[in-house]
Design a protein around this motif. Structure first.
Motif, PDB file in Angstrom:
ATOM      1  N   GLN A 158      45.357  59.742  15.710  1.00  0.00           N
ATOM      2  CA  GLN A 158      46.954  60.110  16.458  1.00  0.00           C
ATOM      3  C   GLN A 158      47.063  58.881  17.392  1.00  0.00           C
ATOM      4  OE1 GLN A 158      47.849  63.891  18.171  1.00  0.00           O
ATOM      5  NE2 GLN A 158      48.526  62.845  20.267  1.00  0.00           N
ATOM      6  N   THR A 159      48.516  58.259  17.480  1.00  0.00           N
ATOM      7  CA  THR A 159      48.246  56.781  17.935  1.00  0.00           C
ATOM      8  C   THR A 159      48.227  57.662  19.699  1.00  0.00           C
ATOM      9  OG1 THR A 159      50.635  57.114  18.220  1.00  0.00           O
ATOM     10  CG2 THR A 159      49.508  55.696  16.437  1.00  0.00           C
ATOM     11  N   ILE A 160      48.506  56.211  20.830  1.00  0.00           N
ATOM     12  CA  ILE A 160      48.493  56.657  21.735  1.00  0.00           C
ATOM     13  C   ILE A 160      49.595  57.205  22.575  1.00  0.00           C
ATOM     14  CG2 ILE A 160      49.022  55.301  23.589  1.00  0.00           C
ATOM     15  CD1 ILE A 160      47.330  52.857  22.673  1.00  0.00           C
ATOM     16  N   GLN A 161      49.779  58.015  23.077  1.00  0.00           N
ATOM     17  CA  GLN A 161      50.809  59.698  23.439  1.00  0.00           C
ATOM     18  C   GLN A 161      51.985  59.032  24.260  1.00  0.00           C
ATOM     19  OE1 GLN A 161      48.983  62.611  24.570  1.00  0.00           O
ATOM     20  NE2 GLN A 161      47.628  62.838  22.868  1.00  0.00           N
ATOM     21  N   ARG A 162      52.383  57.974  25.082  1.00  0.00           N
ATOM     22  CA  ARG A 162      52.737  57.378  26.062  1.00  0.00           C
ATOM     23  C   ARG A 162      53.447  56.171  25.572  1.00  0.00           C
ATOM     24  NH1 ARG A 162      53.939  58.135  32.400  1.00  0.00           N
ATOM     25  NH2 ARG A 162      55.812  57.000  32.153  1.00  0.00           N
ATOM     26  N   GLY A 163      54.459  55.735  24.900  1.00  0.00           N
ATOM     27  CA  GLY A 163      55.183  55.149  25.025  1.00  0.00           C
ATOM     28  C   GLY A 163      55.184  54.149  23.963  1.00  0.00           C
ATOM     29  N   ASN A 164      55.849  52.636  23.630  1.00  0.00           N
ATOM     30  CA  ASN A 164      55.152  51.330  22.648  1.00  0.00           C
ATOM     31  C   ASN A 164      54.665  50.221  22.621  1.00  0.00           C
ATOM     32  OD1 ASN A 164      57.652  51.750  22.947  1.00  0.00           O
ATOM     33  ND2 ASN A 164      58.967  51.499  21.000  1.00  0.00           N
ATOM     34  N   ALA A 191      53.366  52.472  27.813  1.00  0.00           N
ATOM     35  CA  ALA A 191      52.228  52.925  27.315  1.00  0.00           C
ATOM     36  C   ALA A 191      51.030  52.331  28.614  1.00  0.00           C
ATOM     37  CB  ALA A 191      51.323  52.672  26.103  1.00  0.00           C
ATOM     38  N   PHE A 192      51.075  51.033  28.795  1.00  0.00           N
ATOM     39  CA  PHE A 192      50.628  50.941  30.061  1.00  0.00           C
ATOM     40  C   PHE A 192      50.638  49.379  30.342  1.00  0.00           C
ATOM     41  CE2 PHE A 192      48.195  50.617  26.332  1.00  0.00           C
ATOM     42  CZ  PHE A 192      47.213  49.589  26.814  1.00  0.00           C
ATOM     43  N   ILE A 193      50.265  49.239  31.450  1.00  0.00           N
ATOM     44  CA  ILE A 193      50.058  47.536  32.278  1.00  0.00           C
ATOM     45  C   ILE A 193      48.414  46.723  31.826  1.00  0.00           C
ATOM     46  CG2 ILE A 193      50.613  46.054  34.216  1.00  0.00           C
ATOM     47  CD1 ILE A 193      52.852  48.643  35.112  1.00  0.00           C
ATOM     48  N   ILE A 194      48.873  46.304  31.711  1.00  0.00           N
ATOM     49  CA  ILE A 194      47.093  45.204  31.935  1.00  0.00           C
ATOM     50  C   ILE A 194      47.593  43.945  33.401  1.00  0.00           C
ATOM     51  CG2 ILE A 194      45.849  44.129  30.855  1.00  0.00           C
ATOM     52  CD1 ILE A 194      46.612  45.147  28.026  1.00  0.00           C
ATOM     53  N   THR A 195      47.218  43.691  33.569  1.00  0.00           N
ATOM     54  CA  THR A 195      46.739  42.555  34.838  1.00  0.00           C
ATOM     55  C   THR A 195      45.505  42.175  34.956  1.00  0.00           C
ATOM     56  OG1 THR A 195      47.882  42.206  37.050  1.00  0.00           O
ATOM     57  CG2 THR A 195      46.107  44.365  36.679  1.00  0.00           C
ATOM     58  N   GLY A 196      45.039  41.245  35.407  1.00  0.00           N
ATOM     59  CA  GLY A 196      43.679  40.478  35.432  1.00  0.00           C
ATOM     60  C   GLY A 196      43.627  40.682  37.347  1.00  0.00           C
ATOM     61  N   ALA A 197      42.581  40.816  37.406  1.00  0.00           N
ATOM     62  CA  ALA A 197      42.037  40.540  38.824  1.00  0.00           C
ATOM     63  C   ALA A 197      40.066  39.833  39.232  1.00  0.00           C
ATOM     64  CB  ALA A 197      41.256  41.864  39.010  1.00  0.00           C
ATOM     65  N   ALA A 198      40.931  38.825  39.910  1.00  0.00           N
ATOM     66  CA  ALA A 198      39.142  37.837  40.638  1.00  0.00           C
ATOM     67  C   ALA A 198      38.209  38.657  41.274  1.00  0.00           C
ATOM     68  CB  ALA A 198      39.937  36.972  40.967  1.00  0.00           C
ATOM     69  N   SER A 199      37.274  38.642  40.861  1.00  0.00           N
ATOM     70  CA  SER A 199      35.848  39.076  41.181  1.00  0.00           C
ATOM     71  C   SER A 199      35.242  38.279  41.498  1.00  0.00           C
ATOM     72  CB  SER A 199      35.190  40.361  40.587  1.00  0.00           C
ATOM     73  OG  SER A 199      34.889  38.767  39.457  1.00  0.00           O
ATOM     74  N   VAL A 200      34.674  38.026  43.200  1.00  0.00           N
ATOM     75  CA  VAL A 200      33.306  37.402  43.663  1.00  0.00           C
ATOM     76  C   VAL A 200      32.027  38.031  43.933  1.00  0.00           C
ATOM     77  CG1 VAL A 200      33.194  35.723  45.725  1.00  0.00           C
ATOM     78  CG2 VAL A 200      35.176  35.761  44.720  1.00  0.00           C
ATOM     79  N   SER A 201      30.674  37.677  42.959  1.00  0.00           N
ATOM     80  CA  SER A 201      29.513  38.628  43.256  1.00  0.00           C
ATOM     81  C   SER A 201      29.983  39.923  43.167  1.00  0.00           C
ATOM     82  CB  SER A 201      29.229  38.389  44.994  1.00  0.00           C
ATOM     83  OG  SER A 201      29.061  36.949  45.709  1.00  0.00           O
ATOM     84  N   HIS A 202      30.143  40.181  42.220  1.00  0.00           N
ATOM     85  CA  HIS A 202      30.332  41.759  41.210  1.00  0.00           C
ATOM     86  C   HIS A 202      31.456  43.025  42.144  1.00  0.00           C
ATOM     87  CE1 HIS A 202      27.127  40.627  38.790  1.00  0.00           C
ATOM     88  NE2 HIS A 202      27.066  39.893  39.011  1.00  0.00           N
ATOM     89  N   ARG A 203      32.068  42.005  43.809  1.00  0.00           N
ATOM     90  CA  ARG A 203      32.686  43.007  44.578  1.00  0.00           C
ATOM     91  C   ARG A 203      34.343  42.384  44.109  1.00  0.00           C
ATOM     92  NH1 ARG A 203      30.921  41.981  50.629  1.00  0.00           N
ATOM     93  NH2 ARG A 203      32.223  44.081  50.491  1.00  0.00           N
ATOM     94  N   PHE A 204      34.806  43.074  44.334  1.00  0.00           N
ATOM     95  CA  PHE A 204      36.143  43.239  43.419  1.00  0.00           C
ATOM     96  C   PHE A 204      37.055  42.649  45.201  1.00  0.00           C
ATOM     97  CE2 PHE A 204      40.600  42.489  42.041  1.00  0.00           C
ATOM     98  CZ  PHE A 204      41.938  43.448  42.945  1.00  0.00           C
ATOM     99  N   ILE A 205      37.424  41.565  45.033  1.00  0.00           N
ATOM    100  CA  ILE A 205      38.413  40.454  46.344  1.00  0.00           C
ATOM    101  C   ILE A 205      39.203  39.897  46.067  1.00  0.00           C
ATOM    102  CG2 ILE A 205      38.457  38.567  48.085  1.00  0.00           C
ATOM    103  CD1 ILE A 205      35.109  39.983  47.853  1.00  0.00           C
ATOM    104  N   PRO A 206      40.215  40.929  46.386  1.00  0.00           N
ATOM    105  CA  PRO A 206      41.926  40.278  46.740  1.00  0.00           C
ATOM    106  C   PRO A 206      42.217  39.393  46.817  1.00  0.00           C
ATOM    107  CG  PRO A 206      41.645  42.568  48.315  1.00  0.00           C
ATOM    108  CD  PRO A 206      39.904  41.949  47.726  1.00  0.00           C
ATOM    109  N   LYS A 207      43.403  38.374  46.452  1.00  0.00           N
ATOM    110  CA  LYS A 207      43.129  37.035  47.278  1.00  0.00           C
ATOM    111  C   LYS A 207      44.645  37.428  47.701  1.00  0.00           C
ATOM    112  CE  LYS A 207      40.293  34.206  43.970  1.00  0.00           C
ATOM    113  NZ  LYS A 207      40.876  32.877  43.509  1.00  0.00           N
ATOM    114  N   GLY A 208      44.662  37.434  48.990  1.00  0.00           N
ATOM    115  CA  GLY A 208      46.385  37.991  49.765  1.00  0.00           C
ATOM    116  C   GLY A 208      46.397  39.171  49.543  1.00  0.00           C
ATOM    117  N   ILE A 209      47.569  39.841  48.949  1.00  0.00           N
ATOM    118  CA  ILE A 209      48.298  41.424  49.000  1.00  0.00           C
ATOM    119  C   ILE A 209      47.789  40.968  46.872  1.00  0.00           C
ATOM    120  CG2 ILE A 209      49.628  42.333  48.813  1.00  0.00           C
ATOM    121  CD1 ILE A 209      51.187  41.057  51.554  1.00  0.00           C
ATOM    122  N   SER A 210      47.113  41.614  46.645  1.00  0.00           N
ATOM    123  CA  SER A 210      46.684  42.059  45.518  1.00  0.00           C
ATOM    124  C   SER A 210      48.259  42.784  44.355  1.00  0.00           C
ATOM    125  CB  SER A 210      45.103  42.365  45.425  1.00  0.00           C
ATOM    126  OG  SER A 210      45.445  43.130  43.548  1.00  0.00           O
TER     127      SER A 210
END
Length: 271
Positions: free
Chosen positions: A9-15, A126-145
Motif C-alpha cells: 500500500q502506498t502513502i495513504q494521503r495525497g500524491n 502527503a506532507f511538507i519537507i523543510t530544512g532547519a539549522a542546528s548549532v551544537s546539536h540544538r535547534f536554533i531558530p533564526k528569527g521567526i522559524s
C-alpha cells in the motif's frame, strides 16, 4: 520491534510532496531527498520559494529631490528578484530531475509559512519537507522559524531535515522521530513517517510521546483521581513505571493500527 511482510500500500494521503526552498545548500539537499522519496513512493514534488517582499510606499520628498519614482524602482527590483528566484529554482529542478517528470516549481510572494501551508492544503499534499539549522546539536531558530511555524499551523505532516543528518547518512537509511500528542494529528504524522520508512530496506522509527507527569506530581495524585495505590507499599516510582508502560503500549497500539496494510521490508520501531 521489527515489522515485516505487510501487504502492499502506498502513502495513504495525497500524491505530492511540498518542499520549502531557500537560496542555500540545505534547500538543495532537501530537494534531492524529496526527489528520492517521490521516486520511491511514486509521488510528485512541488518545490516552492516564497519571497517575503517588503511593503512599498512613496517618499514624495525624496522623489521630488531626485526626480526618480522610488516606488516604481523598488517594484522593478522586486520583479527582478522574483525572476532570479524562478531561474535558480528551475535550474536546480532540471539538475535533479532531468526528465522533468517529478519536480514542478513555484515562486510566490507573501508570508513563507502561510503560503507553503496553503499550497500543501490546496494540492492535498502527503506532507511538507523543510530544512532547519542546528548549532551544537540544538535547534536554533533564526528569527521567526518557518519550520516551527509550519509545524504548528500546517494541515499536513511536516518533515524537518537537518543538513548534518542528510550528509551523515551515505547508505540512505531512513531514521525519523515522530512526536505523537495522542491526537489525530499525531497519528497522521506517524502514518506519514511509517509510510516513508516502508520505502527503505533499512529504517528506524522512534515514536515519542512526552509525559509531563513526574514522580513528585504522582505522589500528590496517588490518592485522588484515576490513579490510586493498589497496595500500601506501592510508591510513586512504581506507579510511574506502570504509567510509562501503559503509554508505551498505547503508542505501539497506534503504530499497529497505522501499519495495517503498509508494506515493510523491515522497520525497526521504538516506542
Amino acid at each position: 520491534r521489527n515489522y515485516k511482510n505487510m501487504t502492499n500500500q502506498t502513502i495513504q494521503r495525497g500524491n505530492s510532496i511540498v518542499v520549502a526552498m531557500k537560496f542555500d545548500d540545505l534547500s538543495t539537499h532537501v530537494l534531492k531527498s524529496a526527489f528520492e522519496f517521490a521516486e520511491r513512493g511514486k509521488l510528485k514534488v512541488v518545490a516552492i520559494h516564497v519571497a517575503e517582499l517588503l511593503p512599498i510606499s512613496h517618499n514624495f520628498l525624496a522623489e521630488a529631490i531626485t526626480g526618480i519614482d522610488l516606488a516604481q524602482a523598488a517594484r522593478s527590483l522586486q520583479k527582478n528578484d522574483l525572476e532570479a528566484a524562478r531561474e535558480w529554482l528551475n535550474k536546480l529542478a532540471r539538475e535533479i530531475d532531468p526528465k522533468g517528470q517529478v519536480i514542478t516549481t513555484k515562486v510566490l510572494s507573501g508570508s513563507a509559512a502561510q503560503m507553503i501551508a496553503a499550497e500543501a492544503a490546496a494540492t492535498n499534499a502527503a506532507f511538507i519537507i523543510t530544512g532547519a539549522a542546528s548549532v551544537s546539536h540544538r535547534f536554533i531558530p533564526k528569527g521567526i522559524s518557518t519550520a516551527l511555524t509550519l509545524m504548528s499551523t500546517a494541515s499536513v505532516p511536516v518533515l524537518v531535515m537537518k543538513l548534518e543528518t542528510i550528509l551523515g547518512s551515505p547508505q540512505r537509511d531512513f531514521r525519523v522521530l515522530v512526536a505523537d500528542d495522542m491526537r489525530d494529528s499525531g497519528k497522521s504524522a506517524l502514518r506519514t513517517a511509517l509510510s516513508l520508512a516502508c520505502l527503505y530496506q533499512s529504517s528506524e522509527v522512534f515514536h515519542v510521546h512526552i509525559n509531563s507527569l513526574t514522580e513528585s506530581a504522582l505522589e500528590a495524585a496517588l490518592d485522588a483521581g484515576p490513579l490510586h495505590r493498589s497496595s500500601p507499599t506501592e510508591g510513586p516510582a512504581k506507579v510511574y513505571e506502570l504509567v510509562v508502560r501503559e503509554i508505551e503500549e498505547q503508542l505501539e497500539k497506534r503504530a499497529l493500527e497505522v501499519m495495517s496494510g503498509l508494506p515493510s521490508p523491515g522497520i525497526n520501531y521504538h516506542p
